[in-house]
Design an enzyme around this catalytic site. Structure first.
Site, PDB file in Angstrom:
ATOM      1  N   CYS A   1      -8.241 -10.527  -2.873  1.00 14.27           N
ATOM      2  CA  CYS A   1      -9.281 -11.361  -2.967  1.00 14.27           C
ATOM      3  C   CYS A   1      -9.044 -10.952  -4.715  1.00 14.27           C
ATOM      4  O   CYS A   1      -8.513 -11.968  -5.134  1.00 14.27           O
ATOM      5  CB  CYS A   1     -10.668 -11.079  -2.408  1.00 14.27           C
ATOM      6  SG  CYS A   1     -10.523 -11.272  -0.676  1.00 14.27           S
TER       7      CYS A   1
ATOM      8  N   ARG B   1      -8.698 -17.284   3.894  1.00 13.48           N
ATOM      9  CA  ARG B   1      -8.485 -17.664   3.032  1.00 13.48           C
ATOM     10  C   ARG B   1      -7.971 -18.993   3.185  1.00 13.48           C
ATOM     11  O   ARG B   1      -7.136 -19.588   3.884  1.00 13.48           O
ATOM     12  CB  ARG B   1      -7.710 -16.697   2.435  1.00 13.48           C
ATOM     13  CG  ARG B   1      -7.621 -15.211   2.126  1.00 13.48           C
ATOM     14  CD  ARG B   1      -6.143 -14.142   1.967  1.00 13.48           C
ATOM     15  NE  ARG B   1      -6.687 -13.483   2.190  1.00 13.48           N
ATOM     16  CZ  ARG B   1      -7.772 -12.577   1.351  1.00 13.48           C
ATOM     17  NH1 ARG B   1      -8.669 -13.238   0.302  1.00 13.48           N
ATOM     18  NH2 ARG B   1      -7.762 -11.175   2.133  1.00 13.48           N
TER      19      ARG B   1
END
Lengths: 219, 72
Positions: free
Chosen positions: A54, A131
């Site tokens: 991330c 995601r």
């Protein structure tokens, strides 16, 4: 909709439909989806703050931020973390990597927005958002969705390419072929009638057949 | 609230919006005047109106007496 156990599932957003509005606490204050009306928005989720993939993605999004702004595109992140965690993480990214995160991040602790948009994939994780990328146009219509698993960081080039393709489609009423890049030939939509099909080959496009014609924009 | 601090007073960005609203402007005009993204301005206008610093005047925003006092 109900599954075999009788549990109700919310209806998830679909392409071509209005993106569901919401109001959420973010690192830039309380924002509504409608606050972005008139500009494009990339709404994306990440599994958790202070995780390595991330972090690379946030750096990636920050790196394409200026290019997105040139295209009238805003960015907004989301995860199931508190706003204090988000603030701490974006400050940490700036300290460790020298990259300022210029876009808001939703603190979706109660999973309201994540549930509304189907960002949680229980087969992967019940406590983290996958995601996901939602491209919403200036009229609030959902124009593209991309889902990546927890282990695979997103490709920022592809996100820019999708924006360029959608905006080119809107501007010129054309489609874009596989692996298209700005400046390359675009697809002329196939003729919808027999008469138009007969005309198509006389129109000066680069055609392989009546249904497969390309053109350079500006020609 | 990004434009209202926990003590109920306007933050720096809140004051910029209020200052721009002295001349009755639309959200788009305020965004251009102070260089803050439109989505931030829209959110800030909501906060400032809820707190009584601004009011709507058609499609424009007008600073209230409380708003003026907060800028002094």
């Amino acid at each position: 909709m109900e599954d075999e156990l009788g549990e109700r599932y919310p209806r998830l957003p679909r392409l071509g439909e209005k993106a569901p509005d919401f109001e959420a606490v973010t690192t830039h204050g309380t924002l509504k989806l409608s606050d972005f009306s008139g500009s494009w928005l990339i709404l994306f989720s990440h599994p958790a703050d202070f995780t390595p993939v991330c972090t690379t993605e946030f750096i990636g999004f920050a790196e394409i931020f200026d290019e997105l702004q040139l295209r009238n595109v805003n960015l907004m992140g989301l995860s199931i973390d508190s706003v204090y965690s988000h603030i701490s993480w974006v400050r940490n990214i700036e300290e460790n990597f020298g990259i300022k995160i210029p876009f808001p991040v939703i603190a979706d602790l109660n999973k309201d927005v994540a549930s509304l948009y189907g960002m949680i994939m229980p087969g992967e994780s019940k406590t983290e958002t996958s995601r996901c990328v939602f491209v919403i146009d200036p009229d609030g219509i959902l124009r593209a969705m991309i889902y990546y698993p927890l282990t695979t960081g997103r490709n920022m080039d592809e996100i820019l390419r999708i924006i360029d393709a959608l905006q080119t489609t809107d501007r010129h009423h054309v489609a874009t072929p596989a692996n298209w890049r700005p400046g390359e030939s675009v697809i002329v939509p196939p003729p919808p009638t027999q008469e138009a099909a007969e005309e198509r080959l006389k129109q000066g496009f680069d055609c392989k057949d009546w249904y497969f014609c390309k053109k350079k924009l500006g020609e | 609230m990004a434009c209202i601090s926990p003590d109920g007073k306007p933050t720096e960005s809140g004051k910029k919006i209020l200052d721009a609203a002295k001349e009755n402007r639309t959200s788009e005009e305020i965004s251009i005047t102070i260089g803050l993204p439109l989505f931030r301005v829209r959110s800030g206008l909501r906060d400032l109106m809820e707190a009584g610093y601004l009011k709507e005047d058609g499609d424009k925003y007008k600073i209230t007496e409380k708003g003026f006092k907060s800028l002094v």
